[in-house]
Scaffold this motif. Sequence first.
Motif, PDB file in Angstrom:
ATOM      1  N   PRO A  40       0.806  -1.233   0.000  1.00 10.61           N
ATOM      2  CA  PRO A  40       0.000   0.000   0.000  1.00 10.61           C
ATOM      3  C   PRO A  40       0.834   1.277   0.000  1.00 10.61           C
ATOM      4  N   THR A  89       0.220   4.969  -2.452  1.00 12.28           N
ATOM      5  CA  THR A  89      -0.001   6.200  -1.696  1.00 12.28           C
ATOM      6  C   THR A  89       1.147   7.178  -1.940  1.00 12.28           C
ATOM      7  N   ASN A  90       2.359   6.657  -2.024  1.00 13.29           N
ATOM      8  CA  ASN A  90       3.490   7.533  -2.321  1.00 13.29           C
ATOM      9  C   ASN A  90       3.364   8.108  -3.727  1.00 13.29           C
ATOM     10  N   ARG A 142       0.968  11.010  -3.710  1.00 15.40           N
ATOM     11  CA  ARG A 142       1.592  12.205  -3.132  1.00 15.40           C
ATOM     12  C   ARG A 142       2.527  12.872  -4.137  1.00 15.40           C
ATOM     13  N   SER A 176      -3.300   4.703   6.075  1.00 13.41           N
ATOM     14  CA  SER A 176      -2.380   5.394   5.169  1.00 13.41           C
ATOM     15  C   SER A 176      -3.105   6.006   3.972  1.00 13.41           C
ATOM     16  N   VAL A 177      -4.190   5.351   3.526  1.00 10.92           N
ATOM     17  CA  VAL A 177      -4.982   5.926   2.435  1.00 10.92           C
ATOM     18  C   VAL A 177      -5.650   7.216   2.900  1.00 10.92           C
ATOM     19  N   THR A 219      -3.067   9.955   3.236  1.00 12.55           N
ATOM     20  CA  THR A 219      -2.647  10.380   1.900  1.00 12.55           C
ATOM     21  C   THR A 219      -3.715  11.259   1.259  1.00 12.55           C
ATOM     22  N   LEU A 273      -8.021  12.624  -4.273  1.00 15.99           N
ATOM     23  CA  LEU A 273      -7.602  11.226  -4.332  1.00 15.99           C
ATOM     24  C   LEU A 273      -8.841  10.363  -4.529  1.00 15.99           C
ATOM     25  N   TRP A 331     -10.127   6.385  -5.032  1.00 12.00           N
ATOM     26  CA  TRP A 331      -9.603   5.045  -4.727  1.00 12.00           C
ATOM     27  C   TRP A 331     -10.683   3.994  -4.970  1.00 12.00           C
ATOM     28  N   VAL A 375     -11.016  11.376   0.643  1.00  8.30           N
ATOM     29  CA  VAL A 375     -10.857  10.272  -0.309  1.00  8.30           C
ATOM     30  C   VAL A 375     -12.214   9.957  -0.928  1.00  8.30           C
TER      31      VAL A 375
END
Length: 275
Positions: A23, A27-28, A31, A52-53, A56, A67, A69, A86
């Motif tokens: 994951p 996510t990186n 960003r 983390s989602v 982010t 974002l 998802w 999100v």
Amino acid sequence: GVGWYLGHRMTRGTDSSTGSASPANPTNAARVAADAGDRVASVSYSGVDSASVNTTGTYVRSRNALLVWAAGNSNVVLSGNRNDDVIVVGASDQHDARASFSNYGSTRVDLGAPVSTVYSTYIRNNANNAYAYLSGTSMACPHVAGVAALLVSSIGPGNATPAQIRQAMEVTATDLGDPGRDDLFGHGLVNAAAARTWLLTNVTPPCVADVVSVGGQPPRDGALTGDDFVAFINAFAGADTLADVAAVGGGTPGDGTVTGDDFVAYINAFATGCP
């Protein structure tokens, strides 16, 4: 794809020869895209319910981006509180029913998009020139991300907040299932035409000369000062997207490139005070 004046960035999230990732990789990548000035990041990967989602999404939104998802394909109820940072996308089939594999839950799934047997690019026998019919929320997620990008391009980059782009899609979604927001479809099936009409009717783009707030940092603050002028000149010198205030020919919205048209449009707007 959906929209016009759009750039498309494919971000490599892993160096694994098999394509596997954790994951942290997508996510990186999201960003990095937001830091580069991209307005929408689309991630078709698992882990939508991970912390983390969410963090982010908060970071991406702080960069004036969205974002999006995929909800996932395990046919389970997603738990947890809704996160406005999100946009989680579930899947509908060709009959406007929830796809049998799509995860669901009104506190997490925000919008739906059609996914059954979507014709798409496909890697077969290590060749990257094949096509196949695919199904999954990984196919739904880009639909919603594409509509979000359409809205950004329609009103102009930076002329609507991420919250306004999201609102436009949610309030105009085609209602499926129970009336209003429900467990299976969230707000409903994303509706590109209705969302664009709502956005252009209800959101007034700010003056193109108002590029930063006092102190030189985005977002705009509704006032024209020397900070805006200095910020634009610096952005133009560095070909930063902050200086993308006009399309080729001088009209708004921005077109993803920084040219002399942007310089002329900015100087004219700043000189007239943007009525």
